[in-house]
Design an enzyme around this catalytic site. Structure first.
Site, PDB file in Angstrom:
ATOM      1  CE1 TYR A 121      -3.821  -2.240   0.052  1.00 24.05           C
ATOM      2  CE2 TYR A 121      -2.557  -3.443   1.690  1.00 24.05           C
ATOM      3  CZ  TYR A 121      -3.606  -3.379   0.783  1.00 24.05           C
ATOM      4  OH  TYR A 121      -4.432  -4.466   0.610  1.00 24.05           O
ATOM      5  CB  SER A 122       0.940   4.214  -2.211  1.00 24.56           C
ATOM      6  OG  SER A 122       1.131   3.460  -3.371  1.00 24.56           O
ATOM      7  CB  CYS A 169       0.215   6.266  -8.889  1.00 24.39           C
ATOM      8  SG  CYS A 169       0.139   4.913  -7.696  1.00 24.39           S
ATOM      9  CD  GLU A 191       4.285   2.542  -6.833  1.00 24.03           C
ATOM     10  OE1 GLU A 191       5.511   2.394  -6.785  1.00 24.03           O
ATOM     11  OE2 GLU A 191       3.596   2.975  -5.889  1.00 24.03           O
ATOM     12  CE1 TYR A 225      -3.197  -0.150  -6.777  1.00 24.99           C
ATOM     13  CE2 TYR A 225      -1.161   1.089  -6.996  1.00 24.99           C
ATOM     14  CZ  TYR A 225      -2.456   1.006  -6.534  1.00 24.99           C
ATOM     15  OH  TYR A 225      -2.997   2.045  -5.840  1.00 24.99           O
TER      16      TYR A 225
END
Ligand SMILES: Cc1cc2nc3c(=O)[nH]c(=O)nc-3n(C[C@H](O)[C@H](O)[C@H](O)COP(=O)(O)OP(=O)(O)OC[C@H]3O[C@@H](n4cnc5c(N)ncnc54)[C@H](O)[C@@H]3O)c2cc1C
Ligand code: SF4
Ligand code: SF4
Length: 429
Positions: free
Chosen positions: A217-218, A387, A427, A429
């Site tokens: 988790y960012s 992101c 980034e 995901y």
């Protein structure tokens, strides 16, 4: 053709599943899409990997730097690798010899320093150039980024944090729910920078009785904490209730995290990531492009710049945000975003499922703001961060390329500089 391949031998590139934290950095970095993953493991396709080493230094754990001498015909398939819980040992000299491989081909030290190219390298040069957004993503931080600590608590030795806050940061009453979680590390040093991520280890075991792996988790808070002066970090976690195909599923870790109560303790690994970091030099510009929980690192960077501005001791450049969600109700931090001063941040919101409205994506907004983006692309002090969902990446980088081209810039030069100078970070995901 490469001699090693001709002789039927490759140095097969493998990922150690015991150390890998499934952070997706390698998959995002690999210029030829040799890396893929399932719900269990990250793996490398032997027939595509060309041993370019681009993924080695960005990997925060070192789990990607594994090489095995293998007869080509016995190279581990990705299906095999998906089932692994640990790396297989090197084949013994006898096994290699039995497979027709000459003794001495399997020097691991040599392999790590300079792997023998795989069969993919032989055909790589002849391949048609295709647009690959990942090739523009930087693996180095901006020159003025602060030093990031990584892997202080590796997967084998997590630390404990206490939940000190947990609330829904999307509009209540809607199916899609994203939580803002605050974790306190007490007296344990856990330094993080904006753009880094941490891993949460959900309790319990998976379907085959193996301990769950940590989910990444960012960090959504700036370097001096969600609450300045406290040893805490915040996260932005979306409750996963359906898989990528839209079928109902209860995501193991996201539901665990969203259901945590104040006072609960969690196992944390990390921090991870040393390149998706913000510039710290005065007048550096930050362009943030995100969807959903991809807003977490953007919140962290924005808040750090806001605190710096408030201190009156730092003259930041422009902050520009492109933020996409299906609807306004699903957009995390919608309320707080509205209260940021217009002269501090230039906010552009795209909603793709607002009833009665045409679908709008972040790329559409970027094209609308082409003139401003082109000016930023021309400025070496501009840094771009992307992101969120994997599916957004290509469209966003293509939009940047088109903006550059329309402004008369040579994209090959601009794109290469963005990557080399740590000014374009992806980034997804
Ligand atoms: C570097 C990095 C940073 C990340 N930062 C964040 C963040 O800030 N906030 C955040 O919420 N998540 C973030 N993630 C995703 C997060 O790590 C988990 O993958 C996510 O929370 C789902 O985990 P789970 O255990 O609930 O689902 P799992 O039990 O792992 O998966 C259940 C099923 O849902 C699918 N699935 C997994 N994730 C999603 C998704 N997001 N949407 C739809 N289907 C999905 C899986 O493929 C699987 O089929 C990040 C991932 C990476 C690699
Ligand atoms: S070595 Fe290069 S081609 Fe192979 S997986 Fe890593 S980045 Fe991809
Ligand atoms: S970059 Fe991340 S996902 Fe890839 S091998 Fe390293 S730890 Fe695993």
């Amino acid at each position: 053709m490469d001699m090693a391949v001709e002789a039927g031998v490759i140095k097969q590139h493998l990922i150690d599943p015991e150390i890998c934290i499934r952070c997706n950095t390698c998959e995002a970095t690999c210029p030829v899409n040799a890396i893929t993953h399932d719900d269990n493991n990250y793996v490398v396709r032997a027939d595509i990997c060309n041993g370019c080493m681009a993924c080695i230094s960005p990997c925060p754990t070192g789990s990607i730097d594994n090489w095995r001498t293998m007869p080509v015909v016995r190279a581990y398939s990705i299906e095999e690798q998906f089932t692994w819980e640990s790396l297989p040992a090197e084949l013994s000299p006898e096994e290699l010899e039995a497979a027709g491989v000459a003794a001495g081909s399997g020097d691991e030290t040599e392999a790590a320093a300079a792997p023998v190219p795989t069969q993919a390298q032989a055909t790589a040069e002849a391949a048609e150039p295709v647009f690959n957004s990942a090739q523009y993503g930087a693996t180095v931080p901006p020159w003025s980024a602060a030093h990031a600590y990584t892997n202080l608590f590796p997967p084998k030795s997590p630390t404990t944090a206490t939940v000190v806050g947990n609330f829904n940061c999307t509009e209540a009453g809607f199916d899609s729910e994203t939580h803002h979680i605050v974790l306190d590390f007490g007296v344990v040093p856990f330094p993080v920078l904006e753009g880094q991520s941490i891993g949460i280890v959900p309790p319990g075991v998976d379907a085959i009785g193996k301990r769950h792996h940590a989910r990444q988790y960012s960090v959504a808070s700036p370097r001096n904490g969600e609450r300045p002066g406290y040893n805490n970090v915040s996260l932005t976690v979306k409750r996963v209730t359906e898989d990528h195909q839209g079928d109902p599923v209860r995501g193991v870790c996201s539901n665990y995290v969203c259901d945590l109560k104040v006072g609960d303790t969690v196992q944390v690994v990390g921090p991870f990531g040393a390149s998706f970091l913000m510039p710290n030099h005065p007048k550096s510009h930050i362009v943030m492009i995100c969807t959903g929980t991809g807003s977490a690192p953007m919140r962290a960077m924005t808040e750090w710049r806001r605190r710096l501005r408030k201190s009156g001791k730092f003259e930041g450049g422009k902050l520009m945000l492109f933020f996409g969600a299906r609807t306004q109700q699903e957009l995390p931090y919608f309320g707080p975003l509205q209260s940021l001063p217009k002269d501090f941040i230039d906010i552009n919101l795209a909603f793709s499922r607002t009833p009665g409205q045409p679908k709008r994506y972040v790329q559409d907004l970027m094209r609308e703001r082409a003139a401003d983006l082109a000016a930023l692309l021309k400025d070496g002090a501009s840094h771009f961060y992307v992101c969120g969902l994997k599916s957004m990446e290509e469209g966003v980088v293509l939009a940047l390329r088109d903006v550059a081209k329309e402004a008369g810039l040579d994209w090959d030069t601009v794109g290469a500089a963005l990557k080399r100078e740590g000014r374009l970070h992806l980034e997804t995901y």
